[in-house]
Write a protein that holds these residues in place. Structure first.
Motif, PDB file in Angstrom:
ATOM      1  N   ARG A   3       0.641  -1.191  -0.006  1.00  0.00           N
ATOM      2  CA  ARG A   3      -0.005   0.044  -0.094  1.00  0.00           C
ATOM      3  C   ARG A   3       0.979   1.295  -0.083  1.00  0.00           C
ATOM      4  NH1 ARG A   3      -5.162  -0.929   3.418  1.00  0.00           N
ATOM      5  NH2 ARG A   3      -4.936   1.484   3.515  1.00  0.00           N
ATOM      6  N   PRO A   4       1.654   1.610   0.802  1.00  0.00           N
ATOM      7  CA  PRO A   4       2.604   2.626   0.701  1.00  0.00           C
ATOM      8  C   PRO A   4       3.267   2.677  -0.554  1.00  0.00           C
ATOM      9  CG  PRO A   4       2.686   1.773   3.081  1.00  0.00           C
ATOM     10  CD  PRO A   4       2.166   0.894   2.002  1.00  0.00           C
ATOM     11  N   LEU A   5       3.626   1.575  -0.993  1.00  0.00           N
ATOM     12  CA  LEU A   5       4.590   1.362  -2.162  1.00  0.00           C
ATOM     13  C   LEU A   5       3.804   1.821  -3.461  1.00  0.00           C
ATOM     14  CD1 LEU A   5       7.044   0.529  -3.839  1.00  0.00           C
ATOM     15  CD2 LEU A   5       6.132  -1.719  -3.818  1.00  0.00           C
ATOM     16  N   LEU A   6       2.541   1.492  -3.407  1.00  0.00           N
ATOM     17  CA  LEU A   6       1.799   1.903  -4.271  1.00  0.00           C
ATOM     18  C   LEU A   6       1.494   3.354  -4.513  1.00  0.00           C
ATOM     19  CD1 LEU A   6      -0.214   1.122  -6.731  1.00  0.00           C
ATOM     20  CD2 LEU A   6      -2.152   0.976  -5.109  1.00  0.00           C
ATOM     21  N   ILE A   7       1.112   4.045  -3.417  1.00  0.00           N
ATOM     22  CA  ILE A   7       0.924   5.372  -3.298  1.00  0.00           C
ATOM     23  C   ILE A   7       2.240   6.061  -3.644  1.00  0.00           C
ATOM     24  CG2 ILE A   7       1.280   5.954  -0.976  1.00  0.00           C
ATOM     25  CD1 ILE A   7      -1.397   7.487  -1.150  1.00  0.00           C
ATOM     26  N   ALA A   8       3.444   5.533  -3.148  1.00  0.00           N
ATOM     27  CA  ALA A   8       4.564   6.323  -3.532  1.00  0.00           C
ATOM     28  C   ALA A   8       4.960   6.229  -4.854  1.00  0.00           C
ATOM     29  CB  ALA A   8       5.934   5.301  -2.897  1.00  0.00           C
ATOM     30  N   LEU A   9       4.635   5.048  -5.430  1.00  0.00           N
ATOM     31  CA  LEU A   9       4.751   4.888  -7.025  1.00  0.00           C
ATOM     32  C   LEU A   9       3.795   5.889  -7.861  1.00  0.00           C
ATOM     33  CD1 LEU A   9       5.591   1.138  -7.317  1.00  0.00           C
ATOM     34  CD2 LEU A   9       7.267   3.334  -7.626  1.00  0.00           C
ATOM     35  N   LEU A  93      13.297   5.195  -5.047  1.00  0.00           N
ATOM     36  CA  LEU A  93      12.366   5.050  -4.040  1.00  0.00           C
ATOM     37  C   LEU A  93      12.985   4.160  -3.018  1.00  0.00           C
ATOM     38  CD1 LEU A  93       9.278   4.735  -3.044  1.00  0.00           C
ATOM     39  CD2 LEU A  93       9.195   2.443  -4.291  1.00  0.00           C
ATOM     40  N   THR A  94      12.622   5.147  -1.778  1.00  0.00           N
ATOM     41  CA  THR A  94      13.184   4.394  -0.555  1.00  0.00           C
ATOM     42  C   THR A  94      12.013   4.264   0.273  1.00  0.00           C
ATOM     43  OG1 THR A  94      15.500   5.573  -0.790  1.00  0.00           O
ATOM     44  CG2 THR A  94      14.871   4.671   1.538  1.00  0.00           C
ATOM     45  N   GLU A  95      11.824   2.905   0.822  1.00  0.00           N
ATOM     46  CA  GLU A  95      10.826   2.793   1.797  1.00  0.00           C
ATOM     47  C   GLU A  95      11.507   2.492   3.212  1.00  0.00           C
ATOM     48  OE1 GLU A  95       7.153   0.151   0.647  1.00  0.00           O
ATOM     49  OE2 GLU A  95       8.547  -0.723  -0.589  1.00  0.00           O
ATOM     50  N   SER A  96      10.708   2.868   4.356  1.00  0.00           N
ATOM     51  CA  SER A  96      11.204   2.788   5.535  1.00  0.00           C
ATOM     52  C   SER A  96      11.851   1.472   5.962  1.00  0.00           C
ATOM     53  CB  SER A  96      10.103   3.231   6.632  1.00  0.00           C
ATOM     54  OG  SER A  96      10.571   2.920   7.867  1.00  0.00           O
ATOM     55  N   GLY A  97      12.976   1.155   6.389  1.00  0.00           N
ATOM     56  CA  GLY A  97      13.498  -0.025   6.647  1.00  0.00           C
ATOM     57  C   GLY A  97      13.869  -1.048   5.539  1.00  0.00           C
ATOM     58  N   LYS A  98      14.028  -0.590   4.325  1.00  0.00           N
ATOM     59  CA  LYS A  98      14.119  -1.121   3.035  1.00  0.00           C
ATOM     60  C   LYS A  98      15.452  -0.252   2.368  1.00  0.00           C
ATOM     61  CE  LYS A  98       9.570  -3.299   2.402  1.00  0.00           C
ATOM     62  NZ  LYS A  98       8.572  -3.436   1.623  1.00  0.00           N
ATOM     63  N   PRO A  99      16.135  -1.177   1.566  1.00  0.00           N
ATOM     64  CA  PRO A  99      17.237  -0.677   0.814  1.00  0.00           C
ATOM     65  C   PRO A  99      16.411   0.115  -0.417  1.00  0.00           C
ATOM     66  CG  PRO A  99      17.082  -2.969   0.522  1.00  0.00           C
ATOM     67  CD  PRO A  99      16.339  -2.775   1.524  1.00  0.00           C
ATOM     68  N   PRO A 100      17.130   1.183  -0.892  1.00  0.00           N
ATOM     69  CA  PRO A 100      16.236   1.736  -2.037  1.00  0.00           C
ATOM     70  C   PRO A 100      16.212   1.051  -3.330  1.00  0.00           C
ATOM     71  CG  PRO A 100      18.429   3.248  -0.845  1.00  0.00           C
ATOM     72  CD  PRO A 100      18.358   1.698  -0.486  1.00  0.00           C
ATOM     73  N   GLN A 101      15.320   1.400  -4.046  1.00  0.00           N
ATOM     74  CA  GLN A 101      15.146   0.789  -5.275  1.00  0.00           C
ATOM     75  C   GLN A 101      15.419   1.977  -6.316  1.00  0.00           C
ATOM     76  OE1 GLN A 101      11.970  -2.018  -5.804  1.00  0.00           O
ATOM     77  NE2 GLN A 101      11.183  -1.416  -4.057  1.00  0.00           N
ATOM     78  N   ARG A 102      16.110   1.709  -7.364  1.00  0.00           N
ATOM     79  CA  ARG A 102      16.686   2.467  -8.294  1.00  0.00           C
ATOM     80  C   ARG A 102      16.315   1.890  -9.586  1.00  0.00           C
ATOM     81  NH1 ARG A 102      20.695   3.039  -4.738  1.00  0.00           N
ATOM     82  NH2 ARG A 102      20.757   4.922  -3.641  1.00  0.00           N
ATOM     83  N   ALA A 103      16.043   2.826 -10.387  1.00  0.00           N
ATOM     84  CA  ALA A 103      15.755   2.507 -12.182  1.00  0.00           C
ATOM     85  C   ALA A 103      16.150   3.814 -12.892  1.00  0.00           C
ATOM     86  CB  ALA A 103      14.293   2.300 -12.215  1.00  0.00           C
ATOM     87  N   PRO A 104      16.531   3.566 -14.006  1.00  0.00           N
ATOM     88  CA  PRO A 104      16.735   4.564 -14.957  1.00  0.00           C
ATOM     89  C   PRO A 104      15.672   5.730 -15.005  1.00  0.00           C
ATOM     90  CG  PRO A 104      17.368   2.460 -15.997  1.00  0.00           C
ATOM     91  CD  PRO A 104      16.481   2.539 -14.831  1.00  0.00           C
ATOM     92  N   ASP A 105      14.322   5.322 -15.137  1.00  0.00           N
ATOM     93  CA  ASP A 105      13.159   6.185 -14.943  1.00  0.00           C
ATOM     94  C   ASP A 105      11.920   5.768 -14.100  1.00  0.00           C
ATOM     95  OD1 ASP A 105      11.589   4.370 -16.884  1.00  0.00           O
ATOM     96  OD2 ASP A 105      13.423   4.684 -18.184  1.00  0.00           O
ATOM     97  N   LEU A 106      10.943   6.447 -14.276  1.00  0.00           N
ATOM     98  CA  LEU A 106       9.748   6.073 -13.386  1.00  0.00           C
ATOM     99  C   LEU A 106       9.140   4.770 -13.970  1.00  0.00           C
ATOM    100  CD1 LEU A 106       9.035   9.517 -12.285  1.00  0.00           C
ATOM    101  CD2 LEU A 106       9.547   7.694 -10.869  1.00  0.00           C
ATOM    102  N   ASP A 107       9.057   4.761 -15.177  1.00  0.00           N
ATOM    103  CA  ASP A 107       8.260   3.692 -15.605  1.00  0.00           C
ATOM    104  C   ASP A 107       9.012   2.493 -15.715  1.00  0.00           C
ATOM    105  OD1 ASP A 107       6.356   5.093 -16.856  1.00  0.00           O
ATOM    106  OD2 ASP A 107       7.185   5.083 -19.089  1.00  0.00           O
TER     107      ASP A 107
END
Length: 199
Positions: A3-9, A93-107
């Motif tokens: 849920r927080p991930l969905l809204i973050a995205l 995207l960095t969620e609390s307590g998790k390592p950051p997720q990175r990508a070249p672009d948002l898609d």
């Protein structure tokens, strides 16, 4: 934590469109688009997941420049749910307590994190009352001109204004509904409430 991930995205994806409005704005009573913006507010998302309707609400702090967007999402408990950073070269995207997720672009980031791309773009403009309509023309929201279907298939309703009697009214609430072939679909509906700026 989907849920927080969905809204973050949702926020990070819409943050990714960093284009400056093209063409002149005809009305002198419309605030010019600003590359540098600091806003705070609340966002609610209604969506379907595994056949069930879900909803969630978070507060956000939004900082943008001409090239970057930084968004901090906070749960109702006051805990930071996620931090999003978007640059021309990457999305993180960095969620609390998790390592950051990175990508070249948002898609790419949304596909990586969710398995599908959340089809939203343009919140950098929406928050200021701008959009590109389905014909590719510039839309400028006002109390008298408050609804548009965007080029990427979102129906935007500018429901309320910080002060609708102001010479240059600023959006207060924006409802966004996904539109497919002219019909609303219930995969994602977004409500954004922008808090008044502190003077």
């Amino acid at each position: 934590m989907l849920r927080p991930l969905l809204i973050a995205l949702a926020l990070s994806t819409v943050a990714g469109c960093a284009t400056t409005p093209s063409g002149p704005v005809s009305s002198a009573t419309v605030a010019p688009y600003r590359d540098e913006v600091a806003l705070a507010g609340r966002i609610g998302v209604n969506y379907s997941h595994d056949g069930k309707k879900e909803s969630l609400t978070v507060s956000f702090n939004w900082q943008q420049t001409s090239t970057t967007t930084d968004v901090t999402l906070t749960l109702p408990t006051g805990q930071t749910a996620a931090v999003i950073n978007v640059t021309p070269a990457s999305a993180t995207l960095t969620e609390s307590g998790k390592p950051p997720q990175r990508a070249p672009d948002l898609d790419t980031l949304t596909r990586k994190a969710l398995g599908w791309t959340l089809p939203v773009s343009g919140l950098r403009e929406w928050l200021q009352g701008y959009a590109t309509d389905r014909d590719g023309k510039r839309f400028v929201a006002s109390p008298a001109n408050d609804t548009v279907i965007t080029r990427d298939g979102w129906k935007l309703d500018y429901v309320s204004w910080q002060d609708d009697q102001a010479a240059v009214p600023q959006p207060k609430r924006i409802d966004a509904t996904r539109i497919v072939l002219g019909e609303a679909v219930d995969d994602v509906n977004i409500r954004v409430v922008i808090f008044p700026s502190e003077k």
